[in-house]
Each structure stands twice: as structure tokens, then as C-alpha cells.
Design a protein around this motif. Sequence first.
Motif, PDB file in Angstrom:
ATOM      1  N   VAL A   1      -2.388  61.995  29.181  1.00  0.00           N
ATOM      2  CA  VAL A   1      -1.139  61.338  29.576  1.00  0.00           C
ATOM      3  C   VAL A   1      -1.323  59.828  29.568  1.00  0.00           C
ATOM      4  N   SER A   2      -0.358  59.150  28.973  1.00  0.00           N
ATOM      5  CA  SER A   2      -0.316  57.693  29.025  1.00  0.00           C
ATOM      6  C   SER A   2       1.106  57.281  29.365  1.00  0.00           C
ATOM      7  N   SER A   3       1.240  56.136  30.020  1.00  0.00           N
ATOM      8  CA  SER A   3       2.564  55.635  30.381  1.00  0.00           C
ATOM      9  C   SER A   3       2.694  54.221  29.854  1.00  0.00           C
ATOM     10  N   THR A   4       3.801  53.933  29.224  1.00  0.00           N
ATOM     11  CA  THR A   4       3.998  52.610  28.632  1.00  0.00           C
ATOM     12  C   THR A   4       5.450  52.199  28.729  1.00  0.00           C
ATOM     13  N   SER A   5       5.682  50.899  28.759  1.00  0.00           N
ATOM     14  CA  SER A   5       7.056  50.385  28.730  1.00  0.00           C
ATOM     15  C   SER A   5       7.496  50.115  27.299  1.00  0.00           C
ATOM     16  N   TRP A   6       6.651  50.495  26.302  1.00  0.00           N
ATOM     17  CA  TRP A   6       6.984  50.348  24.889  1.00  0.00           C
ATOM     18  C   TRP A   6       7.381  48.909  24.558  1.00  0.00           C
ATOM     19  N   THR A   7       6.567  47.955  25.022  1.00  0.00           N
ATOM     20  CA  THR A   7       6.787  46.554  24.708  1.00  0.00           C
ATOM     21  C   THR A   7       5.519  45.979  24.111  1.00  0.00           C
ATOM     22  N   GLU A   8       5.603  44.765  23.643  1.00  0.00           N
ATOM     23  CA  GLU A   8       4.471  44.142  22.958  1.00  0.00           C
ATOM     24  C   GLU A   8       3.288  43.884  23.879  1.00  0.00           C
ATOM     25  N   ASP A   9       3.535  43.792  25.210  1.00  0.00           N
ATOM     26  CA  ASP A   9       2.439  43.468  26.105  1.00  0.00           C
ATOM     27  C   ASP A   9       1.507  44.657  26.324  1.00  0.00           C
ATOM     28  N   GLU A  10       1.912  45.841  25.904  1.00  0.00           N
ATOM     29  CA  GLU A  10       1.054  47.003  26.002  1.00  0.00           C
ATOM     30  C   GLU A  10       0.868  47.534  24.580  1.00  0.00           C
ATOM     31  N   ASP A  11      -0.288  47.334  24.008  1.00  0.00           N
ATOM     32  CA  ASP A  11      -0.493  47.567  22.589  1.00  0.00           C
ATOM     33  C   ASP A  11      -0.716  49.049  22.308  1.00  0.00           C
ATOM     34  N   PHE A  12       0.385  49.754  22.075  1.00  0.00           N
ATOM     35  CA  PHE A  12       0.313  51.187  21.824  1.00  0.00           C
ATOM     36  C   PHE A  12      -0.472  51.502  20.556  1.00  0.00           C
ATOM     37  N   SER A  13      -0.545  50.549  19.652  1.00  0.00           N
ATOM     38  CA  SER A  13      -1.261  50.798  18.394  1.00  0.00           C
ATOM     39  C   SER A  13      -2.729  51.146  18.637  1.00  0.00           C
ATOM     40  N   ILE A  14      -3.312  50.678  19.743  1.00  0.00           N
ATOM     41  CA  ILE A  14      -4.698  51.035  20.084  1.00  0.00           C
ATOM     42  C   ILE A  14      -4.811  52.541  20.263  1.00  0.00           C
ATOM     43  N   LEU A  15      -3.890  53.118  21.038  1.00  0.00           N
ATOM     44  CA  LEU A  15      -3.933  54.559  21.282  1.00  0.00           C
ATOM     45  C   LEU A  15      -3.669  55.336  20.005  1.00  0.00           C
TER      46      LEU A  15
ATOM     47  N   ASP B   1     -16.201  68.949  14.559  1.00  0.00           N
ATOM     48  CA  ASP B   1     -16.777  68.612  15.855  1.00  0.00           C
ATOM     49  C   ASP B   1     -16.186  69.545  16.916  1.00  0.00           C
ATOM     50  N   SER B   2     -16.940  69.787  17.988  1.00  0.00           N
ATOM     51  CA  SER B   2     -16.507  70.738  19.021  1.00  0.00           C
ATOM     52  C   SER B   2     -15.460  70.098  19.919  1.00  0.00           C
ATOM     53  N   LEU B   3     -14.298  69.829  19.335  1.00  0.00           N
ATOM     54  CA  LEU B   3     -13.226  69.182  20.070  1.00  0.00           C
ATOM     55  C   LEU B   3     -12.015  70.102  20.151  1.00  0.00           C
ATOM     56  N   PRO B   4     -11.279  70.061  21.272  1.00  0.00           N
ATOM     57  CA  PRO B   4     -10.094  70.909  21.404  1.00  0.00           C
ATOM     58  C   PRO B   4      -8.900  70.280  20.700  1.00  0.00           C
ATOM     59  N   SER B   5      -7.837  71.061  20.573  1.00  0.00           N
ATOM     60  CA  SER B   5      -6.555  70.456  20.208  1.00  0.00           C
ATOM     61  C   SER B   5      -6.141  69.541  21.356  1.00  0.00           C
ATOM     62  N   LEU B   6      -5.334  68.544  21.031  1.00  0.00           N
ATOM     63  CA  LEU B   6      -4.977  67.550  22.040  1.00  0.00           C
ATOM     64  C   LEU B   6      -3.470  67.366  22.081  1.00  0.00           C
ATOM     65  N   VAL B   7      -2.896  67.471  23.263  1.00  0.00           N
ATOM     66  CA  VAL B   7      -1.491  67.133  23.481  1.00  0.00           C
ATOM     67  C   VAL B   7      -1.457  65.798  24.218  1.00  0.00           C
ATOM     68  N   CYS B   8      -0.889  64.795  23.573  1.00  0.00           N
ATOM     69  CA  CYS B   8      -0.811  63.446  24.137  1.00  0.00           C
ATOM     70  C   CYS B   8       0.629  63.182  24.567  1.00  0.00           C
ATOM     71  N   VAL B   9       0.843  63.057  25.873  1.00  0.00           N
ATOM     72  CA  VAL B   9       2.177  62.814  26.414  1.00  0.00           C
ATOM     73  C   VAL B   9       2.277  61.345  26.800  1.00  0.00           C
ATOM     74  N   ILE B  10       3.251  60.648  26.230  1.00  0.00           N
ATOM     75  CA  ILE B  10       3.435  59.220  26.493  1.00  0.00           C
ATOM     76  C   ILE B  10       4.801  59.050  27.140  1.00  0.00           C
ATOM     77  N   THR B  11       4.800  58.705  28.413  1.00  0.00           N
ATOM     78  CA  THR B  11       6.063  58.565  29.144  1.00  0.00           C
ATOM     79  C   THR B  11       6.529  57.123  29.135  1.00  0.00           C
ATOM     80  N   GLY B  12       7.792  56.945  29.479  1.00  0.00           N
ATOM     81  CA  GLY B  12       8.371  55.606  29.541  1.00  0.00           C
ATOM     82  C   GLY B  12       9.450  55.412  28.493  1.00  0.00           C
ATOM     83  N   LYS B  13      10.125  54.289  28.603  1.00  0.00           N
ATOM     84  CA  LYS B  13      11.129  53.937  27.603  1.00  0.00           C
ATOM     85  C   LYS B  13      11.160  52.428  27.468  1.00  0.00           C
TER      86      LYS B  13
END
Length: 470
Positions: free
Chosen positions: A287-301, A316-328
Amino acid sequence: MASSCVELLVLTLLLAPVLLLLLRLLGARIRARQASAARHVVVVVLGDVGRSPRMQYHALSLAKSGFSVTLLGFCHSKPRDELLQSDRIQIVELTELQSLGAGPRVLQYGVKVVFQAVYLLWKLMCTDPAAYIFLQNPPGLPAIAVCWFVGCLCRSKLVIDWHNYGYSIMGLVHGPQHPIVLLAEWYERFFGRLSHLNLCVTDAMREDLAENWRVRAVTLYDKPASFFKETPVDLQHKLFMKLGHMYPPFRSCQEPSDGTTERSAFTERDSRSGAVTHLHGRPALLVSSTSWTEDEDFSILLCALEKFEQLALSGDSLPSLVCVITGKGPLKEHYSHLISQKHFRHVQVCTPWLEAEDYPLLLGSADLGVCLHMSSSGLDLPMKVVDMFGCCLPVCAVNFKCLHELVRHGENGLVFKDAEELAVQLQMLFSNFPDPAGKLNEFRKNLRESEQLRWDESWQCTVLPLVTTK
């Protein structure tokens, strides 16, 4: 002449008790109004109340301490039910001036500031007198000057809660040497010194206010409210089933064969016994939360998720991943379009806007939180991490100057500087997931044992003595 004097004397004697009674009633009314003001606080948010949790917490704490509260702010999103249901809290909705859409940008901004100043002044003068005006900063332009002026007229003490510096946020858009940014800095420094009490979110900010602004502040760390806690598995299942009606990543890929089991992507419930368990081989929930603005660089994630996908495809021994990004926010559609073009196979990305009561449940159900907050001043802390820690949710957070006051690298989470480092951390944390001996469980165990102070306790120790001292 003598008879007139006698008549005047008689009239005076007859009216004296009436006048005395009126004076006594007027005095009682003034004293009652003063007593009422002493137990009344105005909380001002020149922003969306529903997205200003700290000011909501202030209002609730003041109400629990016996104050009546008038909360002024924009009502774009729903505040917490506890706030709406309190008979001690009145919410006064402010109207936000929309963009003019024409003319120079400086002129548009100037018109907006003037409108907000006049409008806020009118709203405050229509509000009953208060002992204190609590103001969130930023945004402080024009609210600090207006609240100070009203305080002078109504004998209210101004309390500024410094979350950050407004001019530093403006500097991200216009550049630090832009005339508007320099004017905003002067304004914030000048009027910030006129407050009676000051609160701030970090010791680093307290020291900066004292050394560079000549403002004495008290550090009130953001603390999680009591409803931020680990979510029991039965409530997790209920939440996942609810979200599954709207968002495919929460739905089960397989329907149960026996017809007696209700299943989400993460949990299943036996309809006969009612027992809820986690699915074997379930995806990991990030889970990540963002205001979807330039001050939080979503491109990193997004870049880190791409690298995670490549590692998962390589065996690699990795699971499937569900990434939930909240905010508007303004860049949500832009990044949602970028996400849709990735065609991930091992990663699903979901961008819901959750109800206020569902957000703590989601954090309490997740396996890892990611914070992308990059402080404009380097002196504030991300409240989203505070909420995650309240749910005993380990965090990976992008590093900045004073983050160490909250995130202790290797103890309750990890800090990273770029997408490469975050991708390595995701690989390490989710390797052989869910591993009871892995780092994720170690971090969660440390958070459980830390016995974190909650908002109410912290507020009563720090703020209540300030507002009850005569």
C-alpha cells in the motif's frame, strides 16, 4: 420648577430598579459570553477538511476536553464519522474560488488571495468569539494575517500548527528565487511571529523556527489515532470482498469448487463454520498513499515495480504483488494511463479512493507500506507513515533530512534514495513470502513491541496544558 424636580426624582426612583436590573442582565450576558468564548475554539483549515487528519484530530481532542469547536474548511471529501457525529463540533464549509482561467498567472493568484482573505474574514466574524483560533499552516497565505486580525478584534489567541513551510512548497513550482516565493516567505516569517502559541511536527522544525524565524514552538509529533491498528482477518475478508466488487485485483482468480467457501484474492471464509483464513499462495499486498502531485515522485515506485516484475519473471522466489495506491490529485489520470501500458503479469496496480473508515482497515491488512513523500523543507514528516506504524505495518520510505525522527532503518522499516534501491528492498522483503522468519515479520514484531503513544495521549500531555493555563 420644584414640581418638575420632584417628578424627575420620583421617575428616577421608579426607573432605578429597572435600570439596575438591565445593567445586571447585561453584565451577566457579557460574563456568559466571555465564559462561553473561554470554552470555544475555532479550527481553521484553508484546505480540504477530509484530507487534513491532524486538524480533525485537534478538533476531536478539543471536543473531548470539554471545548465547543467550530471547524472551518473546504468539504471536498468526507471527514471521519466521529467528527460528524460529535455534538460539540460544528463544521462551517468554506467556498473555494475556482481558477479564473484567464489572465496572467500572478494576477489569478492575487485575485484568489484577496477573495480568500475577505471571505475568511467574513466567515470568522460571523462565528461566535473563541478563546483560541487553531490554524493549519500551510496554507497560511492569507489565513495567518486574517486569523491574527480577527484574534485582535475578538481577543482570541492564535495557535499556528506548522506542518511545513508554505513558501517551500511554492518554490517547487516556481523556483526558490521567484518573486512570489520570496514574498510568501517574508509574509510567513512576519505574520508567523505574531501568533501566541506554535506547534510543529518535528524537533528539526522546532529548532529551525527558533533559530531562523524567532518563533518558539512546541513539538507535537503526529501520532496514530486509536482506529489505526492491525485488522483482524475476518474484517480483512469483509473489506476485500467489498473492494472486489469495484476493483479486480481484490477478486479471487478461482471460484471454490465446493460452493461452501467465499473467497477473495487474499482470504477465504468457510460459510459453514464462518472461519476466515489467508489463502495459501496469496499475493503480497503493498500500500502506498500519494496526493498525485509533483512533490511526491510516483515514478520511483513505478520503476521499482517494473524491476520487481522482471525479477519475478526470471524465476526468483517472489510472490505476485498487488500494489494499492490511494489518494487523488492532478496527476492521477496521467500515471493511471502509464500503469495501463505496462501489461504486468506478476504485478497488479489498483488506484482506489477509499472511504475514511476503510483506509485504516486497508493499512491494517497490508504486508508493506511505501512512502514517496519528499519534503519541500526537509523538516516535516509524512503522516501516512505514522498511520502505517499505528497498524504495525512496516514501511519503505524515500529518505530526506529528518526522516530518522520517525523511520529507523533496519528496525521498523527501510529507507531508500531511488528506484534501484527500492527494487532491491522489495526483492529482499518479499523473497519466500510469506516467510515467518523474514524481515517483514521482524519489523512488524518490533512495531508491536514498541508500544507507540497514540494521538489522544500525546495531545493531552502536550497541547491541553497550553490551552487550559490561565
